[in-house]
Design a protein around this motif. Structure first.
Motif, mmCIF file in Angstrom:
data_model
loop_
_atom_site.group_PDB
_atom_site.id
_atom_site.type_symbol
_atom_site.label_atom_id
_atom_site.label_comp_id
_atom_site.label_asym_id
_atom_site.label_seq_id
_atom_site.Cartn_x
_atom_site.Cartn_y
_atom_site.Cartn_z
ATOM 1 N N MET A 11 22.323 -6.597 -4.675
ATOM 2 C CA MET A 11 21.982 -5.597 -3.662
ATOM 3 C C MET A 11 20.497 -5.677 -3.310
ATOM 4 O O MET A 11 20.123 -5.569 -2.139
ATOM 5 N N GLN A 12 19.649 -5.899 -4.306
ATOM 6 C CA GLN A 12 18.216 -6.034 -4.042
ATOM 7 C C GLN A 12 17.941 -7.245 -3.154
ATOM 8 O O GLN A 12 17.118 -7.184 -2.242
ATOM 9 N N ILE A 13 18.630 -8.342 -3.413
ATOM 10 C CA ILE A 13 18.468 -9.535 -2.583
ATOM 11 C C ILE A 13 18.939 -9.239 -1.156
ATOM 12 O O ILE A 13 18.258 -9.578 -0.179
ATOM 13 N N ALA A 14 20.089 -8.600 -1.035
ATOM 14 C CA ALA A 14 20.625 -8.277 0.289
ATOM 15 C C ALA A 14 19.670 -7.366 1.053
ATOM 16 O O ALA A 14 19.408 -7.589 2.245
ATOM 17 N N MET A 15 19.121 -6.369 0.389
ATOM 18 C CA MET A 15 18.215 -5.427 1.049
ATOM 19 C C MET A 15 16.912 -6.121 1.457
ATOM 20 O O MET A 15 16.313 -5.767 2.478
ATOM 21 N N LYS A 16 16.496 -7.112 0.686
ATOM 22 C CA LYS A 16 15.287 -7.858 1.019
ATOM 23 C C LYS A 16 15.465 -8.599 2.346
ATOM 24 O O LYS A 16 14.537 -8.707 3.140
ATOM 25 N N HIS A 17 16.675 -9.095 2.602
ATOM 26 C CA HIS A 17 16.937 -9.880 3.800
ATOM 27 C C HIS A 17 17.542 -9.057 4.939
ATOM 28 O O HIS A 17 17.730 -9.578 6.040
ATOM 29 N N LEU A 18 17.814 -7.791 4.687
ATOM 30 C CA LEU A 18 18.424 -6.932 5.694
ATOM 31 C C LEU A 18 17.602 -6.843 6.978
ATOM 32 O O LEU A 18 18.177 -6.944 8.072
ATOM 33 N N GLU A 31 23.924 -3.121 18.245
ATOM 34 C CA GLU A 31 23.269 -2.004 17.571
ATOM 35 C C GLU A 31 24.143 -1.487 16.440
ATOM 36 O O GLU A 31 25.288 -1.121 16.652
ATOM 37 N N LEU A 32 23.596 -1.500 15.232
ATOM 38 C CA LEU A 32 24.313 -1.009 14.065
ATOM 39 C C LEU A 32 23.402 -0.097 13.260
ATOM 40 O O LEU A 32 22.220 -0.382 13.099
ATOM 41 N N ASN A 33 23.977 0.970 12.738
ATOM 42 C CA ASN A 33 23.207 1.819 11.824
ATOM 43 C C ASN A 33 23.597 1.461 10.396
ATOM 44 O O ASN A 33 24.434 0.598 10.165
ATOM 45 N N MET A 34 22.966 2.109 9.432
ATOM 46 C CA MET A 34 23.239 1.776 8.029
ATOM 47 C C MET A 34 24.702 1.988 7.662
ATOM 48 O O MET A 34 25.257 1.234 6.868
ATOM 49 N N GLU A 35 25.328 2.992 8.238
ATOM 50 C CA GLU A 35 26.754 3.237 7.962
ATOM 51 C C GLU A 35 27.599 2.059 8.446
ATOM 52 O O GLU A 35 28.535 1.631 7.776
ATOM 53 N N ASP A 36 27.239 1.510 9.601
ATOM 54 C CA ASP A 36 27.953 0.353 10.137
ATOM 55 C C ASP A 36 27.703 -0.892 9.296
ATOM 56 O O ASP A 36 28.569 -1.764 9.183
ATOM 57 N N LEU A 37 26.502 -0.992 8.721
ATOM 58 C CA LEU A 37 26.134 -2.174 7.951
ATOM 59 C C LEU A 37 26.752 -2.196 6.553
ATOM 60 O O LEU A 37 26.856 -3.258 5.941
ATOM 61 N N GLN A 38 27.175 -1.068 6.052
ATOM 62 C CA GLN A 38 27.692 -0.980 4.687
ATOM 63 C C GLN A 38 28.834 -1.966 4.413
ATOM 64 O O GLN A 38 28.790 -2.669 3.410
ATOM 65 N N PRO A 39 29.843 -2.067 5.278
ATOM 66 C CA PRO A 39 30.908 -3.044 5.002
ATOM 67 C C PRO A 39 30.380 -4.485 4.979
ATOM 68 O O PRO A 39 30.848 -5.302 4.184
ATOM 69 N N MET A 40 29.403 -4.789 5.820
ATOM 70 C CA MET A 40 28.829 -6.133 5.822
ATOM 71 C C MET A 40 28.042 -6.392 4.545
ATOM 72 O O MET A 40 28.074 -7.495 4.006
ATOM 73 N N LEU A 41 27.338 -5.381 4.043
ATOM 74 C CA LEU A 41 26.618 -5.536 2.784
ATOM 75 C C LEU A 41 27.594 -5.792 1.642
ATOM 76 O O LEU A 41 27.350 -6.631 0.775
ATOM 77 N N GLU A 42 28.712 -5.087 1.639
ATOM 78 C CA GLU A 42 29.713 -5.293 0.599
ATOM 79 C C GLU A 42 30.310 -6.697 0.683
ATOM 80 O O GLU A 42 30.523 -7.349 -0.342
#
Length: 64
Positions: A11-18, A31-42
């Motif tokens: 998660m730290q790596i993903a957030m670094k590149h977000l 346009e995406l907000n953090m809620e929209d990005l959550q499935p992509m982060l997973e």
């Protein structure tokens, strides 16, 4: 793999590149907000986990 410590590192790596990913999407007019990005982060965490396991298995095979 369900290792909470490793998941936190992923998660730290993903957030670094977000920000880079967000900039790319913004430039494409997506346009995406953090809620929209959550499935992509997973999804990204799943990919990193599989890649980690593949590398671990490969290293194990090479040491034998």
């Amino acid at each position: 793999m369900n290792n909470p410590e490793m998941n936190m590192k992923f998660m730290q790596i993903a957030m670094k590149h977000l920000p880079e990913g967000k900039k790319f999407l913004d430039e494409k007019g997506i346009e995406l907000n953090m809620e929209d990005l959550q499935p992509m982060l997973e999804l990204l965490l799943n990919v990193m986990s599989e890649a980690y396991e593949l590398g671990k298995d490969h290293a194990s095979d090479e040491s034998n």
